[in-house]
Each structure stands twice: as C-alpha cells, then as structure tokens.
Design a protein around this motif. Structure first.
Motif, short mmCIF file in Angstrom:
data_model
loop_
_atom_site.label_atom_id
_atom_site.label_comp_id
_atom_site.label_asym_id
_atom_site.label_seq_id
_atom_site.Cartn_x
_atom_site.Cartn_y
_atom_site.Cartn_z
N THR A 1 9.60 32.60 -16.37
CA THR A 1 10.58 31.57 -16.75
C THR A 1 11.25 30.92 -15.55
OG1 THR A 1 12.31 33.26 -16.92
CG2 THR A 1 11.06 32.76 -18.93
N THR A 2 11.07 31.47 -14.37
CA THR A 2 11.71 30.93 -13.18
C THR A 2 10.74 30.04 -12.42
OG1 THR A 2 13.09 32.91 -12.97
CG2 THR A 2 12.90 31.49 -11.02
N PRO A 3 11.12 28.80 -12.14
CA PRO A 3 10.23 27.93 -11.35
C PRO A 3 9.90 28.57 -10.01
CG PRO A 3 12.00 26.65 -12.34
CD PRO A 3 12.33 28.09 -12.59
N THR A 4 8.65 28.43 -9.60
CA THR A 4 8.18 29.10 -8.40
C THR A 4 7.31 28.17 -7.58
OG1 THR A 4 6.89 30.98 -7.58
CG2 THR A 4 6.20 30.01 -9.65
N LEU A 5 7.08 28.54 -6.32
CA LEU A 5 6.17 27.81 -5.45
C LEU A 5 4.81 28.49 -5.37
CD1 LEU A 5 8.58 26.92 -2.49
CD2 LEU A 5 7.99 25.54 -4.48
N SER A 6 4.67 29.62 -6.05
CA SER A 6 3.42 30.36 -6.02
C SER A 6 2.32 29.57 -6.75
CB SER A 6 3.60 31.72 -6.69
OG SER A 6 2.39 32.43 -6.73
N GLY A 7 1.13 29.56 -6.15
CA GLY A 7 0.00 28.89 -6.78
C GLY A 7 0.08 27.37 -6.71
N MET A 8 0.82 26.83 -5.74
CA MET A 8 0.99 25.37 -5.61
C MET A 8 -0.36 24.71 -5.34
SD MET A 8 3.60 23.24 -5.79
CE MET A 8 5.04 24.17 -5.28
N GLN A 9 -0.62 23.62 -6.03
CA GLN A 9 -1.82 22.82 -5.83
C GLN A 9 -1.42 21.43 -5.35
OE1 GLN A 9 -3.41 24.38 -9.92
NE2 GLN A 9 -5.17 23.49 -8.85
N TYR A 10 -2.26 20.84 -4.46
CA TYR A 10 -1.89 19.61 -3.77
C TYR A 10 -2.92 18.50 -4.03
CZ TYR A 10 1.08 22.85 -1.19
OH TYR A 10 2.00 23.81 -0.87
N GLY A 11 -2.41 17.29 -4.10
CA GLY A 11 -3.26 16.11 -4.22
C GLY A 11 -2.76 15.03 -3.29
N VAL A 12 -3.67 14.30 -2.68
CA VAL A 12 -3.30 13.19 -1.79
C VAL A 12 -4.09 11.95 -2.20
CG1 VAL A 12 -2.74 14.70 0.15
CG2 VAL A 12 -5.06 13.79 -0.08
N GLY A 13 -3.60 10.80 -1.76
CA GLY A 13 -4.33 9.59 -2.11
C GLY A 13 -3.65 8.35 -1.58
N LEU A 14 -4.16 7.24 -2.02
CA LEU A 14 -3.65 5.94 -1.60
C LEU A 14 -3.53 5.04 -2.82
CD1 LEU A 14 -2.93 4.15 0.91
CD2 LEU A 14 -5.30 3.35 0.84
N GLY A 15 -2.42 4.33 -2.89
CA GLY A 15 -2.19 3.43 -4.02
C GLY A 15 -1.99 2.00 -3.56
N VAL A 16 -2.10 1.09 -4.50
CA VAL A 16 -1.84 -0.33 -4.27
C VAL A 16 -0.85 -0.79 -5.34
CG1 VAL A 16 -2.82 -2.65 -4.22
CG2 VAL A 16 -4.10 -0.75 -3.25
N ARG A 17 0.14 -1.57 -4.91
CA ARG A 17 1.11 -2.15 -5.85
C ARG A 17 1.04 -3.67 -5.75
NH1 ARG A 17 0.70 2.49 -6.30
NH2 ARG A 17 2.31 4.11 -6.32
N ARG B 1 0.64 -0.82 -10.85
CA ARG B 1 0.29 0.32 -10.00
C ARG B 1 -1.17 0.72 -10.19
NH1 ARG B 1 0.75 6.35 -10.67
NH2 ARG B 1 1.45 6.01 -12.80
N ILE B 2 -1.88 0.89 -9.08
CA ILE B 2 -3.22 1.46 -9.07
C ILE B 2 -3.24 2.55 -8.01
CG2 ILE B 2 -5.69 1.06 -8.75
CD1 ILE B 2 -5.25 -1.85 -9.46
N ASP B 3 -3.45 3.81 -8.44
CA ASP B 3 -3.47 4.95 -7.53
C ASP B 3 -4.83 5.62 -7.59
OD1 ASP B 3 -0.89 4.65 -6.60
OD2 ASP B 3 -0.02 5.97 -8.12
N VAL B 4 -5.33 6.00 -6.43
CA VAL B 4 -6.56 6.78 -6.33
C VAL B 4 -6.23 8.06 -5.56
CG1 VAL B 4 -8.93 6.86 -5.51
CG2 VAL B 4 -7.97 4.70 -6.36
N VAL C 1 0.86 -1.18 0.00
CA VAL C 1 0.00 0.00 0.00
C VAL C 1 0.90 1.23 0.00
CG1 VAL C 1 -1.93 -1.14 1.11
CG2 VAL C 1 -0.19 -0.07 2.52
N VAL C 2 0.44 2.29 -0.69
CA VAL C 2 1.29 3.46 -0.90
C VAL C 2 0.49 4.74 -0.67
CG1 VAL C 2 2.82 4.67 -2.50
CG2 VAL C 2 2.62 2.18 -2.61
N PRO C 3 0.53 5.29 0.54
CA PRO C 3 -0.05 6.63 0.73
C PRO C 3 0.89 7.67 0.09
CG PRO C 3 0.93 5.84 2.77
CD PRO C 3 1.04 4.71 1.79
#
Length: 731
Positions: A680-696, A705-708, A667-669
C-alpha cells in the motif's frame, strides 16, 4: 477652260508634215479636220471657237482671292474646308511618370557620383555607431545605446515597413533603389517622431560599388544587388509633454469621491514625460478600461490629439473624455426566455444585481453564452434603467439578443492502434432537450477490445457557472492486457469545471458510483462478480498560467474514493487515493522545463478483494510513454499485468520552441518513470523507464501532441516504440 487651252497649244506647236492627211478621208475625220485646215492650218486654228476665248494669266489661278467660291451642295452638310474653323491645337502635357522617372534617374546618378568605393561608408556618419542590419540592402546606424535606448523598437518597426527590406529580392535598377531609399528615409522620420524625436536627422549613404580602375575616372559596372543603403540616425533632442488634458475626468468625483484621482492614476503619463505615440495609445486604452471596469458604463474616450511646439520642444496632449455617470448592474433580459431564460443567463453571469458595472464581465457573459453551443450569435446591450443621482449610482440592465444554433448532433469516430485494435464510436445528442442546457446523449462503442451502450443526462451551468450535473447509465465489455470485464454502471457527478474562458484556481467534484462487474484476471483464473459502491471526491488547485499549454506555475490535485466491494459474499471496505502534482518553469526564452509526479495508494484490504478494474496500473501516453497501456508493473505467470495497491510515476520534459511554421512547432525530449507495487505504500522498487521525443504544433485551441517513446527497461512482450497523439500537453 484649261483643257481647251492645252489642246489648242498642242495643235499650234506641232510640225505641219506630221498632220498631213488625204483629202479622200472618211467623213468623220473630214468633219473634225476640214480640208481648209490642210491648206492653211494656222488660219484655221485662229478661227476656231477655242482660239477666240481669252486665256487668263495662269499665275492668278493659284491665288485664293481670284478663285470663285465653290457652290453649295444641298445634300452635303459638312462645311467646305475653306470656311470651317479648325480647333486650336494644344500641346500635350508631359507624362508625370516620365517626369518622375527622369528625376529619379537624375537623383540616382547624383547619388552614384557621391558614393565612395566599396569598403567605405560615404558622407558624414555617427562616431562609434551601433549598426543594425535590416534585410540584405539596408543598414541602420545609431548612437551608442546609452544615448538612444529606443534602438531595438525603431529597428523592429522600421523592418516591418521598409520598402528596401520587403523588395530586396527584386531585380531593381539604381533608379528604383534610389526611390525606395527615399521612401525609407521618410519612413524613418515618421518612426522617430513616434518616439518624440521631431528634429531627427537622417544621413543616407550608399556602398557596394566597384572602385575605379587604377589611373581611371570611370566606375566599374554597377551590381544593384550588392548596393547597401545605410541610414545614420542622429536623434536630436527628445520632445516632452507640457500639458495633458483628459476631458471631464475630474467630474468623476461627483459620482464617487476619489474616482478622479483613481482614473488619472490609470493614465500613467505625466507632464515632463517623453512624447511617445505608442505610450499615449496604450495609456488611452488603460484609461478606457478603467472607466469601463469602475462603473462608468457609457463613458467615451476619444482619439488623442497632440500639438507639437517646436520652439520649446514640447507637446500638448488632449484626450476628450466623457465619464457619463456611474452605474451598477440591474437585470439580465433574455430574448429567448423559453430556450435560455433570463434567470439562467443570470446564473451564467459572474456578477449579481447591485454590483458595480464592469464592462469585462459583460463581455465574459457574452462568451459564456456562446460557449454553451446552443446559440450561433449573441449580443449584449447595456441599457440605462435608472439614471445616477449624485453619489447614488444608476442602474444598467443587460438585453441579451440570441439566435438559436442547431442543438442536435450525430457524431462518429473510427480508430485503430496496434495495442487497442479497431474502435468505432457513434453518438446522438440533443443539447437542450430539457431546457435550460439539459442534454441527453445516446452513445455506443464497437471495437476489438471494448463494446459499450449507454445513455447520459447532463445539465451545464447547474445552479452556478461552470457547475455540471451528470448522470450516466451504461453497459460495457472491456478486454485489456490486465483483465476482461463485463460491467453495468450508474454514475452521477456534481463537478465544478475550469474552462478556457474562465480558468479557475480551485475545482472540485463529488460523485456516486454503483457498479456491477464480472471480471476475469487471466484466461486460467476464475471469473468473479463484484458489486461496488463508491463516493469519489476530487479537489484541485491550478496555479499555472494556461490550461492547455502552461509555461509557468504549478498544479496539484487530490482524488479520494471510499469504496465498498462485495464478491462471493465477502464485503471489503477500502479507500483509494491519488495525488498528482506538476510544475512548469521557463529556463530560457524558448525553453520550458516541465515535471510531473503521481503517487497512489489503496488502503483497507488485500489485492484479491479489489476488482481488477479498480486497481492501479501504469504505462501509456498519459503515464510512462514507450510502454503499452497498463504494461508497467507486476505481471502474472502468463505475462499479463495484475495491477497493484500503490503507484509511483515521474515525468520530466523540455519544451523547446523552434522557428518552424512561424514558431508554432516545438520539440519535446522527455523521460518517464513508473512502478506499481503490491503493497500500500508507494515505492521506487521495480521502477521502469521510457524515453522519447515529441512534437507539439500550436493551434488556437491548444497544442496538438505527437510523442514517440521507447522503453529502456524492456521486458518480454513490451513494444520497441509507442506512438501517442492527443490535444494538449502530456501534463
């Protein structure tokens, strides 16, 4: 004769009145009994023929000496019973199973008489013992760990072979349990000998019986399922190696001075070391491998022989070794020169003529030939082409015998997803249309968001092992959340690949792309045509321990693509660069922490001069899970992604192995984060987040791999969950 006597006696004994008859009787009756018989019956009876015959003594009739022999009958060939010789009757031998069962029952009864009531162990045991439970009905008791360091090894090996453990769910009686306990005691003796304890004592005892009732000598009923067999192991002195004979290993110095010492060093056992059968087997394999990798192509290492001397408690080890001379590689000969030539097989090989013979490289060549997919079977036979002469090594040629495999393939794929719609793909290929390994593939895609028709030429192992030359010409229409594109492309690439057979630390690719694409950013925008020329370059270092399922190490790669774009008469020059890095670290026996980062930039021009299909996007199964493909980043007034000139992504996950399906399931959280910027410069502004759980699910070819996932910073139009299925880890 006997019948006649009986009749006469009956007549004499009958009373006269009972035999009276008329003198005027029928003639037949008067002939039988004449009138004279009526006048004087006794005189008439004595005057008959029957009365005149001498009556023998009846007692003599029963004696076999006086009975005359029966006459022979010609038609009957079976001898009369009085002359036939009857076979001697032999007593039946006792059934061995019955005898064994009786002995087992007797032994079980004796054992039952010796055991103590429940709660006691019974008989002599080891003081301060370390008790290991093996199965439901068997325990092993050991001396303290400092006195017996092999405890875990003995428990593991015994547990895998124990009859008591394997059959502890059977409905046995006490006799069967006793028999299995006897077998396990003998097994323990054998296991102890493997580790050099030839004088070990095994003390067997039973527990789990009901105690006699108070004031009674009778035991209660026996529940065999509650009986526990305990073995106390007293190891005794450990035997050591007194002599080690490795055959003619010392002759290796004739072919190359110093080789004898090198070969002996590879056999990491010495006199005085404990006798350990496992170690002997392992070191024998190490010696055999070292011989095969050091030029001794025809070396033979025989089975080890161990002579145990009980008085000094030592063992003499003999391993018959024949070195057979030292060699170098010669030519590689193909059995199918028009199909896979000898020259091409030499290209595939990871050795060159004149290099020291290495058995591992020979097996690697065999696997690499199979990996081409062009042969169904292959054997590589080493053949002496020139014999060694003193320190001058001999030469070994390799004869490769192959059987052709089908080289044409027709494949199809049907898929559906909520974000991509329906997708149908079909292809035809001939993997050796242009020998050697020159493939031609025709492919087509028909789907809700993509249509494609293309032709691909590919030559594997081009000029070097795992180096691939590819030329791809295709026409494509593609409609995503970010753009609608109609594209014609020609792409050629020279790539050094890493494979499961030969995982390389360094890989690279050099390419040329010529693209003509007509693209629409959104429904209200104007469709623009771009003519693009690019020189994509890629280099990567792989320091991980596995290609598909790494658990330790790191990877880093850099992709740089100088590009020229012409649209509406405007020429733009820019450079697109992307850096990927990942790290893997085990933090527990069954837990691996994996982290990934990706940053990208496009330098040299404004966003509008860059075709939408060449910009950066984020979101999806290989990016920020939980979001749709390309859904992370800035959007236009219609809510459609517009991409950007910079990219920042992070991923962190814990890969936790479970005991399910033999340990194949993990299992993979996880948590992902990403953003796309207009600058042109990589930034942390506007960061969006996703979480989930996977099974291998671990397979022979890597994890499935199956991720939700679900977005934490969900915006209008974003799905509540995303599901992703693929082969291999997410990164």
């Amino acid at each position: 004769m006997i019948a006649a006597v009986a009749v006469s006696g009956a007549v004499l004994a009958a009373p006269l009145p009972s035999w009276a008859q008329s003198r005027d009787a029928d003639k037949e009756l008067e002939d039988l009994i004449p009138d004279v018989a009526l006048d004087n019956a006794e005189a008439w009876a004595k005057d008959t023929d029957a009365a005149k015959v001498k009556v023998p003594d009846v007692s003599t009739l029963l004696s076999p000496d006086t009975v005359p022999p029966l006459p022979d009958i010609p038609e009957i060939t079976i001898p009369w019973p009085d002359t036939a010789e009857m076979p001697k009757i032999e007593l039946l031998t006792p059934d061995p199973d019955i005898g064994t069962a009786e002995e087992q029952a007797k032994a079980a009864e004796e054992a039952l008489d010796k055991v103590l009531p429940e709660g006691d162990v019974g008989r002599a045991t080891i003081a301060n013992a370390v008790v290991e439970k093996v199965g439901n009905q068997v325990e092993l008791a050991f001396p303290p760990e400092a006195e017996f360091p092999e405890r875990e090894d003995v428990v593991t090996r015994f547990g895998g072979l124990s009859s008591l453990k394997a059959l502890d769910k059977e409905d046995d009686n006490l006799a069967q349990l006793s028999r299995r306990a006897k077998e396990d005691a003998e097994l323990l003796q054998q296991v102890m000998r493997l580790y050099g304890y030839y004088d070990a004592q095994i003390i067997q005892s039973l527990s789990g019986f009901e105690a006699p009732a108070e004031g009674s000598d009778q035991r209660g009923p026996v529940d065999v399922n509650k009986v526990v067999v305990r073995f106390d192991l007293v190891p005794g002195p450990r035997y050591t190696l007194a002599k080690i004979d490795l055959g003619d290993v010392d002759r290796a110095d004739i072919y190359k001075p110093g080789d004898a010492a090198m070969l002996r060093e590879s056999f990491a056992l010495h006199t005085g070391d404990p006798v350990n059968t496992d170690r002997i087997g392992e070191e024998r394999l190490h010696l055999d491998l070292k011989l095969g990798r050091s030029g001794y192509a025809f070396a033979k290492v025989g089975a080890p022989h161990l002579l145990i001397n009980h008085e000094p408690r030592t063992g003499d080890l003999t391993i018959p070794v024949t070195t057979g001379g030292r060699y170098q590689f010669g030519k590689v000969n193909s059995s199918l020169p028009e199909y896979l030539s000898s020259r091409h097989l030499q290209t595939i090989a990871r050795f060159k003529p004149g290099e020291v013979y290495d058995r591992v490289m020979v097996d690697d060549l065999r696997q690499a030939i199979l990996a081409t997919g062009l042969v169904s079977s292959v054997t590589v036979q080493s053949r002496e082409a020139a014999a060694p002469a003193g320190t001058q090594p001999g030469t070994v040629d390799l004869d490769v015998t192959m059987a052709k495999a089908p080289q044409r393939t027709i494949a199809g794929l049907i898929g559906f997803s909520s974000g991509e719609g329906v997708r149908l793909e079909a292809s035809w290929e001939n993997r050796n249309l242009f020998p050697p390994e020159g493939m031609l593939r025709l492919r087509g895609v028909a789907g809700t968001r993509e249509q494609l028709a293309g032709v691909t030429f590919r030559r594997n192992n081009f000029l070097s092992r795992d180096q691939v030359l590819t030329a791809d010409l295709y026409a494509q229409t593609q409609k995503t959340l970010a753009f609608d594109a109609r594209t014609a492309s020609f792409i050629t690439t020279l790539e050094k690949q890493t494979t499961l057979i030969f995982q390389k630390p360094w890989v690279y690719s050099v390419g040329l792309q010529v693209i003509a694409t007509s693209e629409l950013q959104n429904a209200s925008a104007q469709r623009n045509t771009y003519f693009i020329g690019a020189l994509p370059l890629h280099a990567g270092y792989d320091g991980s321990n596995d290609l598909l399922d790494p658990t330790r190490g790191f990877r880093v790669s850099m992709a740089v693509s100088p590009e020229i774009s012409v649209t509406d008469g405007r020429r733009s020059k820019y450079v697109k660069a992307q850096l990927d890095a990942s790290y893997y670290q085990p933090v527990a026996e069954k837990v691996v922490i994996a982290a990934r980062t990706r940053v990208g930039t496009i330098q040299g021009t404004v966003l509008e001069n860059i075709a939408p299909s060449r910009r950066f996007y984020a979101g999806g199964g290989a990016s920020v899970r939980g979001y749709a493909f390309q859904a992370v980043g800035p959007k236009d007034a219609e809510g459609d992604p517009i991409g950007g000139r910079s990219l920042t992504e992070f991923s962190l996950e814990a890969r936790v192995k479970t005991g399910l399906v033999g340990g194949a399931v993990s299992v993979v959280p996880f948590v992902d984060a990403g953003t796309v910027g207009n600058g042109t410069t990589p930034t942390l502004s506007g960061m969006q987040y996703g979480v989930g759980l996977g099974v291998r699910y671990q397979t022979n070819f890597g994890p499935i791999r199956i991720d939700v996932g679900t977005p934490l910073t969900r915006r209008k139009g974003d799905p509540r969950i995303g599901v992703y299925v693929s082969l291999g880890q997410a990164f």
